[in-house]
Design a protein around this motif. Sequence first.
Motif, PDB file in Angstrom:
ATOM      1  N   ASN A 209       9.447 -16.235 -10.364  1.00  8.12           N
ATOM      2  CA  ASN A 209      10.058 -15.992  -9.062  1.00  8.12           C
ATOM      3  C   ASN A 209       9.428 -14.843  -8.270  1.00  8.12           C
ATOM      4  O   ASN A 209       9.767 -14.648  -7.102  1.00  8.12           O
ATOM      5  CB  ASN A 209      11.572 -15.757  -9.199  1.00  8.12           C
ATOM      6  N   PHE A 210       8.519 -14.081  -8.881  1.00 10.99           N
ATOM      7  CA  PHE A 210       7.892 -12.954  -8.177  1.00 10.99           C
ATOM      8  C   PHE A 210       6.573 -12.662  -8.869  1.00 10.99           C
ATOM      9  O   PHE A 210       6.542 -12.353 -10.063  1.00 10.99           O
ATOM     10  CB  PHE A 210       8.804 -11.723  -8.222  1.00 10.99           C
ATOM     11  N   ASN A 211       5.479 -12.752  -8.134  1.00 16.20           N
ATOM     12  CA  ASN A 211       4.144 -12.610  -8.723  1.00 16.20           C
ATOM     13  C   ASN A 211       3.769 -11.135  -8.882  1.00 16.20           C
ATOM     14  O   ASN A 211       3.141 -10.532  -8.016  1.00 16.20           O
ATOM     15  CB  ASN A 211       3.114 -13.331  -7.842  1.00 16.20           C
ATOM     16  N   TRP A 212       4.142 -10.581 -10.031  1.00 13.44           N
ATOM     17  CA  TRP A 212       3.865  -9.163 -10.299  1.00 13.44           C
ATOM     18  C   TRP A 212       2.386  -8.907 -10.560  1.00 13.44           C
ATOM     19  O   TRP A 212       1.886  -7.810 -10.295  1.00 13.44           O
ATOM     20  CB  TRP A 212       4.672  -8.696 -11.512  1.00 13.44           C
ATOM     21  N   THR A 213       1.678  -9.861 -11.106  1.00 12.57           N
ATOM     22  CA  THR A 213       0.292  -9.604 -11.518  1.00 12.57           C
ATOM     23  C   THR A 213      -0.711  -9.686 -10.365  1.00 12.57           C
ATOM     24  O   THR A 213      -1.866  -9.309 -10.529  1.00 12.57           O
ATOM     25  CB  THR A 213      -0.145 -10.586 -12.625  1.00 12.57           C
ATOM     26  N   LEU A 214      -0.286 -10.188  -9.215  1.00 10.39           N
ATOM     27  CA  LEU A 214      -1.173 -10.207  -8.047  1.00 10.39           C
ATOM     28  C   LEU A 214      -1.428  -8.771  -7.591  1.00 10.39           C
ATOM     29  O   LEU A 214      -0.489  -8.022  -7.319  1.00 10.39           O
ATOM     30  CB  LEU A 214      -0.521 -11.005  -6.921  1.00 10.39           C
ATOM     31  N   ARG A 215      -2.690  -8.366  -7.505  1.00 12.31           N
ATOM     32  CA  ARG A 215      -3.004  -7.018  -7.046  1.00 12.31           C
ATOM     33  C   ARG A 215      -3.180  -7.010  -5.532  1.00 12.31           C
ATOM     34  O   ARG A 215      -3.958  -7.803  -4.983  1.00 12.31           O
ATOM     35  CB  ARG A 215      -4.284  -6.486  -7.698  1.00 12.31           C
ATOM     36  N   ILE A 216      -2.431  -6.133  -4.874  1.00 13.85           N
ATOM     37  CA  ILE A 216      -2.561  -5.977  -3.428  1.00 13.85           C
ATOM     38  C   ILE A 216      -3.060  -4.565  -3.156  1.00 13.85           C
ATOM     39  O   ILE A 216      -2.339  -3.590  -3.390  1.00 13.85           O
ATOM     40  CB  ILE A 216      -1.223  -6.238  -2.716  1.00 13.85           C
ATOM     41  N   PRO A 217      -4.309  -4.415  -2.691  1.00 16.55           N
ATOM     42  CA  PRO A 217      -4.871  -3.084  -2.459  1.00 16.55           C
ATOM     43  C   PRO A 217      -4.059  -2.298  -1.432  1.00 16.55           C
ATOM     44  O   PRO A 217      -3.431  -2.887  -0.529  1.00 16.55           O
ATOM     45  CB  PRO A 217      -6.285  -3.392  -1.930  1.00 16.55           C
ATOM     46  N   PRO A 218      -4.062  -0.970  -1.526  1.00 17.37           N
ATOM     47  CA  PRO A 218      -3.283  -0.133  -0.605  1.00 17.37           C
ATOM     48  C   PRO A 218      -3.574  -0.397   0.866  1.00 17.37           C
ATOM     49  O   PRO A 218      -2.669  -0.297   1.713  1.00 17.37           O
ATOM     50  CB  PRO A 218      -3.699   1.297  -1.000  1.00 17.37           C
ATOM     51  N   ALA A 219      -4.813  -0.747   1.206  1.00 18.76           N
ATOM     52  CA  ALA A 219      -5.157  -0.990   2.615  1.00 18.76           C
ATOM     53  C   ALA A 219      -4.351  -2.132   3.208  1.00 18.76           C
ATOM     54  O   ALA A 219      -4.188  -2.217   4.432  1.00 18.76           O
ATOM     55  CB  ALA A 219      -6.654  -1.285   2.740  1.00 18.76           C
ATOM     56  N   PHE A 220      -3.855  -3.024   2.360  1.00 19.15           N
ATOM     57  CA  PHE A 220      -3.043  -4.142   2.839  1.00 19.15           C
ATOM     58  C   PHE A 220      -1.548  -3.858   2.727  1.00 19.15           C
ATOM     59  O   PHE A 220      -0.737  -4.635   3.225  1.00 19.15           O
ATOM     60  CB  PHE A 220      -3.373  -5.406   2.041  1.00 19.15           C
ATOM     61  N   GLN A 221      -1.190  -2.764   2.073  1.00 17.71           N
ATOM     62  CA  GLN A 221       0.225  -2.442   1.881  1.00 17.71           C
ATOM     63  C   GLN A 221       0.741  -1.393   2.860  1.00 17.71           C
ATOM     64  O   GLN A 221       1.896  -1.445   3.279  1.00 17.71           O
ATOM     65  CB  GLN A 221       0.454  -1.919   0.455  1.00 17.71           C
ATOM     66  N   LEU A 222      -0.099  -0.427   3.190  1.00 18.37           N
ATOM     67  CA  LEU A 222       0.363   0.690   4.017  1.00 18.37           C
ATOM     68  C   LEU A 222       0.487   0.259   5.477  1.00 18.37           C
ATOM     69  O   LEU A 222      -0.417  -0.373   6.022  1.00 18.37           O
ATOM     70  CB  LEU A 222      -0.604   1.872   3.888  1.00 18.37           C
ATOM     71  N   PRO A 223       1.590   0.589   6.135  1.00 20.72           N
ATOM     72  CA  PRO A 223       1.794   0.165   7.522  1.00 20.72           C
ATOM     73  C   PRO A 223       0.707   0.686   8.459  1.00 20.72           C
ATOM     74  O   PRO A 223       0.255   1.828   8.328  1.00 20.72           O
ATOM     75  CB  PRO A 223       3.159   0.769   7.869  1.00 20.72           C
ATOM     76  N   PHE A 224       0.301  -0.166   9.391  1.00 23.47           N
ATOM     77  CA  PHE A 224      -0.667   0.201  10.417  1.00 23.47           C
ATOM     78  C   PHE A 224       0.104   0.525  11.687  1.00 23.47           C
ATOM     79  O   PHE A 224       0.782  -0.331  12.252  1.00 23.47           O
ATOM     80  CB  PHE A 224      -1.637  -0.946  10.658  1.00 23.47           C
ATOM     81  N   ASP A 225       0.019   1.770  12.126  1.00 18.83           N
ATOM     82  CA  ASP A 225       0.719   2.223  13.323  1.00 18.83           C
ATOM     83  C   ASP A 225      -0.116   1.839  14.547  1.00 18.83           C
ATOM     84  O   ASP A 225      -1.138   2.461  14.832  1.00 18.83           O
ATOM     85  CB  ASP A 225       0.931   3.741  13.265  1.00 18.83           C
ATOM     86  N   VAL A 226       0.317   0.806  15.247  1.00 21.51           N
ATOM     87  CA  VAL A 226      -0.469   0.274  16.365  1.00 21.51           C
ATOM     88  C   VAL A 226      -0.383   1.199  17.576  1.00 21.51           C
ATOM     89  O   VAL A 226       0.696   1.525  18.057  1.00 21.51           O
ATOM     90  CB  VAL A 226       0.024  -1.139  16.741  1.00 21.51           C
ATOM     91  N   SER A 227      -1.550   1.618  18.051  1.00 18.01           N
ATOM     92  CA  SER A 227      -1.657   2.401  19.282  1.00 18.01           C
ATOM     93  C   SER A 227      -3.051   2.183  19.835  1.00 18.01           C
ATOM     94  O   SER A 227      -3.935   1.644  19.158  1.00 18.01           O
ATOM     95  CB  SER A 227      -1.427   3.899  19.015  1.00 18.01           C
TER      96      SER A 227
END
Length: 463
Positions: free
Chosen positions: A358-376
Amino acid sequence: MSATDAEIDASDFVDARVTPRGSLENLSQREMEQLQDRGQGGLYPLFRRCALAVLNSGSHGDDATELFEKYRDFEIRIVRQSWGVKLEMKNAPAVAFVDGQMIRGVKEHLFAVLRDIVYIANEIVESGQFDLSVPGDITNAVFCILRNARVLEAHARPDIVVCWGGHSIPREEYDYTKKVGYELGLRGLNVCTGCGPGAMKGPMKGATIGHSKQRIGSGRYIGLTEPGIVAAEPPNPIVNHLVIMPDIEKRLEAFARLAHGIIIFPGGVGTAEEILYLLGILLDPANAEQPVPLILTGPARAAAWFERIHEFVGLTLGAPAQARYRIVVDDPPEVARLMIAGMDQVRRHRKAVGDSYNFNWTLRIPPAFQLPFDVSHESVAALDLNLEQPVHERAANLRRAFSAIVAGNVKEHGVRQIAARGPFEIHGAPRLMQALDGLLASFIAQRRMKISGDYRPVYRVVG
């Protein structure tokens, strides 16, 4: 066109009181104070915006600024009673009611908004349990939000198909998404989308018929959204599990970790953002063995869209990225058969590595895709876009560029920035910028950017 006083009919507004149904029947004193606090740090402004968006479900438009202007006098207040709470609303959208009573599905969505806003504020942000700058904590927070929303079924087999695609699509493409959804439903698969109209609604609508024919009464139609997008893409009425994630990055991670397979229909910049996000994380060497069935599909008339996307992916991310997906044109049954075969691989892989279904724990998501991008304007102009940087960095920065355009198109804070300072400027290597400009121009020509009104570009490609 903005709503003016002359255009607003009194019949568009309703005053009402509603009680919870199936979610958050009781609130603590502190939670009530937070939800009624209109100041900085209070939850009222966020709750009001999300509630208004949900109540506006079924409208035909994607201009958040116009919605908030039309219903600028909308108010929502929590009333404590001895047996629980009620929500008291003034000047609410009439589309949410029938014969003076709130539609049951809208009521469920409204209290899902209340549930998630309270939970995220108190248990995720303020509890001290999570450091949302740390990748592991971000993933745990996403898991806890989904668990609290009761989306994670402990003993279910792999059967969730995430469907991405545009909210502004022609009728032929919408009908095709329904046909694919129907084939998925016939095979007992459940559907998860961004919960809005267009390619988010079509697969759910088709799946309901497939489930009905198979006498499946427990079909799940999961909608994942976030506060910045929900006003432009309010949840469609088929969604029976609505979840409000804190931001676009956590929404994308929730999709990736819930999915047992992913189908992508034609769309615009939001769809391109999703494609770049998914391919960017799948290109991480740690995910080389991850079976993620990924199919791009649409009717025959959309073949040129897939050619353009395939070419763009090849230029920006290379052949390894192109190898991670299949393109199937005009064949809904084949799409469903491929999903079934792919999910069998997912089941065997999860079982072999000891991961949950029910939740893919082993998928690695690099920090660049996790940290919010503050659009300006400054953050967009500072994006580093060139063909010499590592592919995962290029994918992450391209995803951010598309995310900024989505914000400028339909998110309230982005629309206001564009109105005040003009288009965002995207800088990069000439060859890359030429490809990006060409892709975006094709989206505009095919009217994939917005539903409401004529489109004026919110970006300028420089390079």
